[in-house]
Structures are given as C-alpha cells and as structure tokens.
Design a protein around this motif. Structure first.
Motif, PDB file in Angstrom:
ATOM      1  N   GLY A  16      40.872  54.630  42.855  1.00 45.96           N
ATOM      2  CA  GLY A  16      41.265  52.761  43.435  1.00 45.96           C
ATOM      3  C   GLY A  16      43.335  52.706  42.885  1.00 45.96           C
ATOM      4  O   GLY A  16      43.952  53.796  43.175  1.00 45.96           O
ATOM      5  N   LYS A  17      43.933  51.826  42.979  1.00 40.15           N
ATOM      6  CA  LYS A  17      45.115  51.612  43.117  1.00 40.15           C
ATOM      7  C   LYS A  17      45.539  50.653  41.816  1.00 40.15           C
ATOM      8  O   LYS A  17      44.510  50.160  41.335  1.00 40.15           O
ATOM      9  CB  LYS A  17      45.757  51.241  44.481  1.00 40.15           C
ATOM     10  CG  LYS A  17      45.764  51.770  45.657  1.00 40.15           C
ATOM     11  CD  LYS A  17      46.553  52.381  45.898  1.00 40.15           C
ATOM     12  CE  LYS A  17      46.737  53.615  47.089  1.00 40.15           C
ATOM     13  NZ  LYS A  17      47.667  54.898  47.179  1.00 40.15           N
TER      14      LYS A  17
ATOM     15  N   MET B 270      47.393  47.871  40.428  1.00 43.12           N
ATOM     16  CA  MET B 270      47.585  47.075  41.189  1.00 43.12           C
ATOM     17  C   MET B 270      48.921  46.110  40.958  1.00 43.12           C
ATOM     18  O   MET B 270      50.574  45.695  40.861  1.00 43.12           O
ATOM     19  CB  MET B 270      47.144  45.374  41.533  1.00 43.12           C
ATOM     20  CG  MET B 270      46.404  46.574  42.528  1.00 43.12           C
ATOM     21  SD  MET B 270      46.433  47.033  43.829  1.00 43.12           S
ATOM     22  CE  MET B 270      47.137  45.507  44.645  1.00 43.12           C
TER      23      MET B 270
ATOM     24  N   THR C 170      41.937  47.841  41.248  1.00 37.61           N
ATOM     25  CA  THR C 170      41.346  48.366  42.044  1.00 37.61           C
ATOM     26  C   THR C 170      39.641  49.258  41.637  1.00 37.61           C
ATOM     27  O   THR C 170      40.326  50.089  41.366  1.00 37.61           O
ATOM     28  CB  THR C 170      42.127  48.574  43.925  1.00 37.61           C
ATOM     29  OG1 THR C 170      42.315  49.487  44.524  1.00 37.61           O
ATOM     30  CG2 THR C 170      42.144  47.647  44.770  1.00 37.61           C
ATOM     31  N   TRP C 171      38.974  48.674  42.410  1.00 39.55           N
ATOM     32  CA  TRP C 171      37.526  50.075  41.436  1.00 39.55           C
ATOM     33  C   TRP C 171      36.684  49.882  43.411  1.00 39.55           C
ATOM     34  O   TRP C 171      36.603  48.857  43.753  1.00 39.55           O
ATOM     35  CB  TRP C 171      37.345  49.020  41.166  1.00 39.55           C
ATOM     36  CG  TRP C 171      35.671  50.024  40.410  1.00 39.55           C
ATOM     37  CD1 TRP C 171      34.668  49.667  41.302  1.00 39.55           C
ATOM     38  CD2 TRP C 171      36.046  50.374  38.810  1.00 39.55           C
ATOM     39  NE1 TRP C 171      33.844  50.486  40.082  1.00 39.55           N
ATOM     40  CE2 TRP C 171      34.246  50.273  38.625  1.00 39.55           C
ATOM     41  CE3 TRP C 171      36.811  50.202  37.177  1.00 39.55           C
ATOM     42  CZ2 TRP C 171      34.562  50.996  37.517  1.00 39.55           C
ATOM     43  CZ3 TRP C 171      36.296  50.639  36.297  1.00 39.55           C
ATOM     44  CH2 TRP C 171      35.046  50.979  36.144  1.00 39.55           C
TER      45      TRP C 171
ATOM     46  N   TYR D 112      36.481  48.147  48.002  1.00 38.28           N
ATOM     47  CA  TYR D 112      36.656  47.798  47.094  1.00 38.28           C
ATOM     48  C   TYR D 112      36.491  46.477  46.138  1.00 38.28           C
ATOM     49  O   TYR D 112      35.941  45.881  46.696  1.00 38.28           O
ATOM     50  CB  TYR D 112      38.658  48.171  46.819  1.00 38.28           C
ATOM     51  CG  TYR D 112      38.661  49.626  47.339  1.00 38.28           C
ATOM     52  CD1 TYR D 112      38.884  50.544  46.280  1.00 38.28           C
ATOM     53  CD2 TYR D 112      38.666  50.553  48.028  1.00 38.28           C
ATOM     54  CE1 TYR D 112      39.964  51.051  46.269  1.00 38.28           C
ATOM     55  CE2 TYR D 112      39.063  51.402  48.865  1.00 38.28           C
ATOM     56  CZ  TYR D 112      39.855  51.910  47.680  1.00 38.28           C
ATOM     57  OH  TYR D 112      39.663  53.791  47.360  1.00 38.28           O
ATOM     58  N   SER D 113      36.668  46.898  44.852  1.00 35.35           N
ATOM     59  CA  SER D 113      36.976  45.860  43.801  1.00 35.35           C
ATOM     60  C   SER D 113      38.124  45.388  43.182  1.00 35.35           C
ATOM     61  O   SER D 113      38.404  45.951  43.248  1.00 35.35           O
ATOM     62  CB  SER D 113      35.372  45.656  43.262  1.00 35.35           C
ATOM     63  OG  SER D 113      34.975  46.749  42.355  1.00 35.35           O
ATOM     64  N   ARG D 114      37.662  44.429  42.361  1.00 32.78           N
ATOM     65  CA  ARG D 114      39.937  44.263  41.522  1.00 32.78           C
ATOM     66  C   ARG D 114      39.052  44.383  40.035  1.00 32.78           C
ATOM     67  O   ARG D 114      38.082  43.029  39.952  1.00 32.78           O
ATOM     68  CB  ARG D 114      40.009  42.788  42.187  1.00 32.78           C
ATOM     69  CG  ARG D 114      41.520  43.372  41.016  1.00 32.78           C
ATOM     70  CD  ARG D 114      41.806  41.714  42.176  1.00 32.78           C
ATOM     71  NE  ARG D 114      43.704  41.312  41.331  1.00 32.78           N
ATOM     72  CZ  ARG D 114      44.890  40.954  41.790  1.00 32.78           C
ATOM     73  NH1 ARG D 114      44.302  42.206  43.467  1.00 32.78           N
ATOM     74  NH2 ARG D 114      45.589  41.705  41.484  1.00 32.78           N
TER      75      ARG D 114
ATOM     76  N   HIS E 296      35.971  41.970  36.565  1.00 33.03           N
ATOM     77  CA  HIS E 296      35.476  42.332  37.178  1.00 33.03           C
ATOM     78  C   HIS E 296      35.083  41.786  38.562  1.00 33.03           C
ATOM     79  O   HIS E 296      33.727  41.056  38.878  1.00 33.03           O
ATOM     80  CB  HIS E 296      34.356  43.812  37.356  1.00 33.03           C
ATOM     81  CG  HIS E 296      34.057  44.630  38.144  1.00 33.03           C
ATOM     82  ND1 HIS E 296      34.364  46.212  37.171  1.00 33.03           N
ATOM     83  CD2 HIS E 296      35.044  44.965  39.266  1.00 33.03           C
ATOM     84  CE1 HIS E 296      34.120  46.907  38.742  1.00 33.03           C
ATOM     85  NE2 HIS E 296      34.850  46.595  39.599  1.00 33.03           N
TER      86      HIS E 296
ATOM     87  N   ASP F 245      34.956  40.084  43.283  1.00 36.63           N
ATOM     88  CA  ASP F 245      34.778  40.845  44.469  1.00 36.63           C
ATOM     89  C   ASP F 245      33.762  42.375  44.904  1.00 36.63           C
ATOM     90  O   ASP F 245      34.130  43.142  45.337  1.00 36.63           O
ATOM     91  CB  ASP F 245      36.313  41.546  44.959  1.00 36.63           C
ATOM     92  CG  ASP F 245      36.724  40.294  45.126  1.00 36.63           C
ATOM     93  OD1 ASP F 245      36.531  38.836  45.238  1.00 36.63           O
ATOM     94  OD2 ASP F 245      38.166  40.458  45.296  1.00 36.63           O
TER      95      ASP F 245
END
Length: 154
Positions: free
Chosen positions: A64-65, A67, A78-79, A91-93, A111, A113
């Motif tokens: 992920g990134k 954020m 992100t995940w 991607y989820s958050r 967790h 999205d």
C-alpha cells in the motif's frame, strides 16, 4: 453494478505510551515480535509500505501507500493483497488512532472500503482482533503470540 463495501473498527486499551504503540506498528524489528510480519516503509506520506512475512515462504503479502503520518497519534495507509497491487479497486484503507488514556493508550484501528464478502474482508475480520491482542500482550508483558505462520512440532 456497484460493489458493496464493508468496514471494521477495533478498539483496545494498552498499558503503554502512544510512542511505544506507534513504534510497534512502524518499526519492523518490533512488529515481527507480535505479528510475525514486518511493516516496512520510510513512513512519509506518499511512500510505499509493505507487510513482509519474516520468513522466505511468502515474503510480501500486503502492499500500500502511506497516506498520513502524525506520530505518535495517527497513521493512515492503503492496503491490498500483493497479488492485487495493480488493481486500484482492490485497495482498502487502514487508520490507526493512538490516544493517551488514563490507563495507558487507546488504540483504534479502522479498516474501511473492503469488498463485502471478499477473502480480504474475511481475513481482516479474523486477523485484526488476533494481531491487536498480540500487540497488547507484547507491549504489556514482552511476549506476543506466535503469529509467524510457522508450523511447530510438538
């Protein structure tokens, strides 16, 4: 057709400081002690991060990134599964909120999205409670659960 989304929120209280909780999430050498994985990044917004198993079988499982970082109180990433890294919809958050509390630290993990009914949502719903319990045990006693995934002989 719109994909239905789901989210989970987990809250735990840990007899530790916000700084130690934040370090346990972001420092690979600490993370592996209670998670069996290392969270690897330079932890600056926009950077990549990866969730790396501490053995050679499946090295990178989640990517992920970064954020948002407001050490030691907030981390947002992100995940996605490593095999789905090229799919933006995968991607989820994850948001870590870390707050001082009279009894130590309140850690809230949201967790969001996640695709409802997906393998990722199923894994997350079972995984976070175990990981957070292991984190709590590790910070309070010095010993977390063995979540490395290695098979142990009796």
């Amino acid at each position: 057709m719109t994909t239905q989304k789901t989210s989970f929120v987990y809250v735990t209280y840990i007899a530790s400081t916000p700084e130690k909780v934040f370090e346990a999430i972001t420092k690979p050498e600490i993370c592996r002690q209670y998670w069996g994985h290392e969270n690897v990044s330079d932890w600056t917004p926009g950077s990549d991060w990866s969730h790396v198993r501490d053995n050679d079988e499946r090295p990178t499982e989640i990517v992920g990134k970064v954020m948002e970082v407001a050490s030691p109180n907030r981390l947002v990433i992100t995940w996605a599964g490593a095999s789905s890294a090229d799919n933006p919809d995968a991607y989820s958050r994850v948001t870590f909120e870390i707050e001082p509390h009279a009894n130590g630290t309140r850690l809230s993990v949201s967790h969001e999205d996640l695709e409802r009914g997906s393998g990722m949502a199923n894994g997350v719903s079972k995984g976070w409670p175990l990981v957070l319990s292991s984190l709590k045990s590790y910070l309070e006693t010095g010993t977390g659960f063995d979540l490395s995934g290695r098979t142990k002989s009796a």
